[in-house]
Each structure stands twice: as C-alpha cells, then as structure tokens.
Design an enzyme around this catalytic site. Structure first.
Site, PDB file in Angstrom:
ATOM      1  N   ASP A  33       0.860  -1.184   0.000  1.00  0.00           N
ATOM      2  CA  ASP A  33       0.000   0.000   0.000  1.00  0.00           C
ATOM      3  C   ASP A  33       0.895   1.233   0.000  1.00  0.00           C
ATOM      4  O   ASP A  33       2.130   1.115   0.011  1.00  0.00           O
ATOM      5  CB  ASP A  33      -0.944   0.004   1.209  1.00  0.00           C
ATOM      6  CG  ASP A  33      -2.298   0.638   0.888  1.00  0.00           C
ATOM      7  OD1 ASP A  33      -2.305   1.749   0.330  1.00  0.00           O
ATOM      8  OD2 ASP A  33      -3.337   0.023   1.214  1.00  0.00           O
ATOM      9  N   ASP A  42       3.886   3.174  -4.647  1.00  0.00           N
ATOM     10  CA  ASP A  42       2.864   3.949  -5.339  1.00  0.00           C
ATOM     11  C   ASP A  42       2.648   3.321  -6.713  1.00  0.00           C
ATOM     12  O   ASP A  42       3.468   3.472  -7.618  1.00  0.00           O
ATOM     13  CB  ASP A  42       3.323   5.406  -5.477  1.00  0.00           C
ATOM     14  CG  ASP A  42       2.275   6.287  -6.146  1.00  0.00           C
ATOM     15  OD1 ASP A  42       1.225   5.750  -6.567  1.00  0.00           O
ATOM     16  OD2 ASP A  42       2.511   7.510  -6.256  1.00  0.00           O
ATOM     17  N   TYR A 152     -13.181   6.806 -13.442  1.00  0.00           N
ATOM     18  CA  TYR A 152     -13.166   5.602 -12.608  1.00  0.00           C
ATOM     19  C   TYR A 152     -13.800   4.420 -13.347  1.00  0.00           C
ATOM     20  O   TYR A 152     -13.202   3.338 -13.463  1.00  0.00           O
ATOM     21  CB  TYR A 152     -13.902   5.865 -11.302  1.00  0.00           C
ATOM     22  CG  TYR A 152     -13.936   4.693 -10.361  1.00  0.00           C
ATOM     23  CD1 TYR A 152     -12.850   4.404  -9.538  1.00  0.00           C
ATOM     24  CD2 TYR A 152     -15.059   3.876 -10.261  1.00  0.00           C
ATOM     25  CE1 TYR A 152     -12.877   3.333  -8.658  1.00  0.00           C
ATOM     26  CE2 TYR A 152     -15.099   2.803  -9.385  1.00  0.00           C
ATOM     27  CZ  TYR A 152     -14.011   2.538  -8.591  1.00  0.00           C
ATOM     28  OH  TYR A 152     -14.048   1.469  -7.725  1.00  0.00           O
TER      29      TYR A 152
END
Length: 258
Positions: A33, A42, A152
């Site tokens: 994460d 990342d 998204y």
C-alpha cells in the site's frame, strides 16, 4: 495448508479485511500500500510498480500462491487510470512468475460495478492498448470537459476487459492459473465514506449503484468471495467478472441478452 498471499491495497477497506481474515486462517500475507504495509509502493508510477515486484520476490522467497490486486483510487482525476488499470495490470503481470512457482496459484483483481456504467471509450481503448500516456491524455480531456466522473468507470471497464482477454492465454490458463475479477457495488471504506457522508452525493451514489439486497456493503462481506476465488477449491472459474453488488448489475442491465 498455509498459503502465501500478496494483497495490494492492504492497509484499508477490502484489502485490509481480506488480509485480516487470511491471517486468522493461518496464511501468510504480504501487504502492499502507500503506507502501513510490508511493501510501500505507489502503483501510479512505473518505479512504484517495479519496487512492488522486486520486494514481493524478496519477501516471498520467490513464490506466491495467490495475488489479490486490490489497490484503487476513486477520484475524478487522471491518476485513477494509472492506479486502477495500469497499476493492476503491472501487479498481475509482474507477479505472475512468482505465482507460476507457487502451489495451486490464483489471482483476482478488484474491479467494480462501475465497469458497466457508460464510460469514455478513448480512456478504455488507450488503456487496453497499453498506452498510458494516451490514456492519461484522454482522462485529462474528460476532466476538461466536465466529465471527470467517467474516469473511474472507464478504468474499471478496461481492467474487466483485460481480465477476459488475458485469463485464457497460455501464461494464465495454460499455466494452470485462474485469473478473475470481482465487481463490488458500493462498499463502505475510507475511499467511499466522504461521498456517502454528503446527502447529495449519497443520492447520486445510490442512483448510479442501486443495491436492493441489504444496501451498502461492508468490506467483510466481500472477503468470502475473494478467499474462495484464490483458494485451491477454485479449479475451473477463470476469466470471470463476478458481481458482488447487492443486485446493482441486475437493476442496471436487466436480464441482458443470453
């Protein structure tokens, strides 16, 4: 038998709930994460993706039994394409050799019921072509014309299509590795809580993701499907986008064409 899992997005939401359940069952979980994880990376960046793969090899001893690509971003910003599509693909492709060395290997990515919403074909097509620069340009164009909300769903539609294309190839099905996606509806996580806290946004969320069965889900309700799809019991399910959405897909698309 204890298995070794790698979960991206493991610090919160569905990823955290899944990691907790697997650890309780005696499995080894390597979490990745942005913070509070075994691997801090990342996945919006090529360097972060490369670091994930390198550290996964080191921490796993060169073998994984299952991968859950759960890292995601729900913003109206181009970066969401980099995380939700390119980060997920890099995770699965980069870790596939470790899965090939594992026992009864399995992989799942977390898509979304938003994958069936109307989406920006320029974003999805560029993503599927592997052209991150073009996908980001298309996403920025969507923002500029006031349609950032489409980013998204476009990324999730692309990853669902990638799963369908990829699962049946020699590298996956031919190597005995089931590869699937799940498509949750609205799940109450740190990513969605700000939207659900606003009465106006909540109305929009409920209109676009209608969930007649029990309403909004908790992360723990998604976990059993993920753990089964990544278990040795799953011998034949591959290339599927399994909706776990309280009926949202059935409401949105009806009975479809069979």
């Amino acid at each position: 038998m204890s298995r070794t899992y790698l979960i991206t997005g493991a610090a919160s939401g569905i990823g955290k709930a899944t990691a907790t359940r697997l650890k309780e069952q005696g499995h080894t979980v390597i979490g990745a994460d942005l913070k509070d994880a075994d691997i801090v990376a990342d996945l919006a960046t090529p360097d972060g993706r490369a670091h994930l793969v390198q550290r996964a090899g080191e921490l796993s001893g060169g073998r994984l039994d299952a991968v859950i690509a759960g890292a995601g971003l729900a913003g109206f910003e181009p970066r969401a394409v980099s995380v939700n599509y390119f980060g997920a693909v890099a995770t699965l492709e980069g870790l596939r050799p470790l899965l090939a060395a594992g026992t009864d290997p399995r992989a799942v990515v977390i898509a979304s019921v938003a994958s069936v919403h109307p989406h920006d074909t320029a974003i999805a097509d560029a993503a599927l072509a592997g052209d991150e620069e073009a996908a980001l340009t298309a996403a920025q164009a969507a923002v500029d014309r006031g349609e950032g909300y489409a980013i998204y769903g476009s990324a999730k539609a692309a990853i669902a299509r990638w799963i369908r294309r990829t699962a049946v190839t020699a590298d996956w099905a031919g190597a005995g590795i089931p590869l699937n996606a799940i498509a949750p509806g609205t799940v109450v996580t740190p990513m969605t809580e700000p939207m659900l806290a606003s009465p106006d946004m909540r109305k929009i969320v409920d209109a676009t993701v209608p969930m007649p069965l029990h309403g909004h889900a908790q992360p723990e309700q998604i976990v059993p499907l993920l753990t089964w799809l990544t278990s040795p019991e799953n011998e034949l399910v591959t290339g599927q986008v399994v909706f776990i959405d309280g009926g949202a897909d059935a409401v949105l698309r009806g009975d479809g064409t069979w």
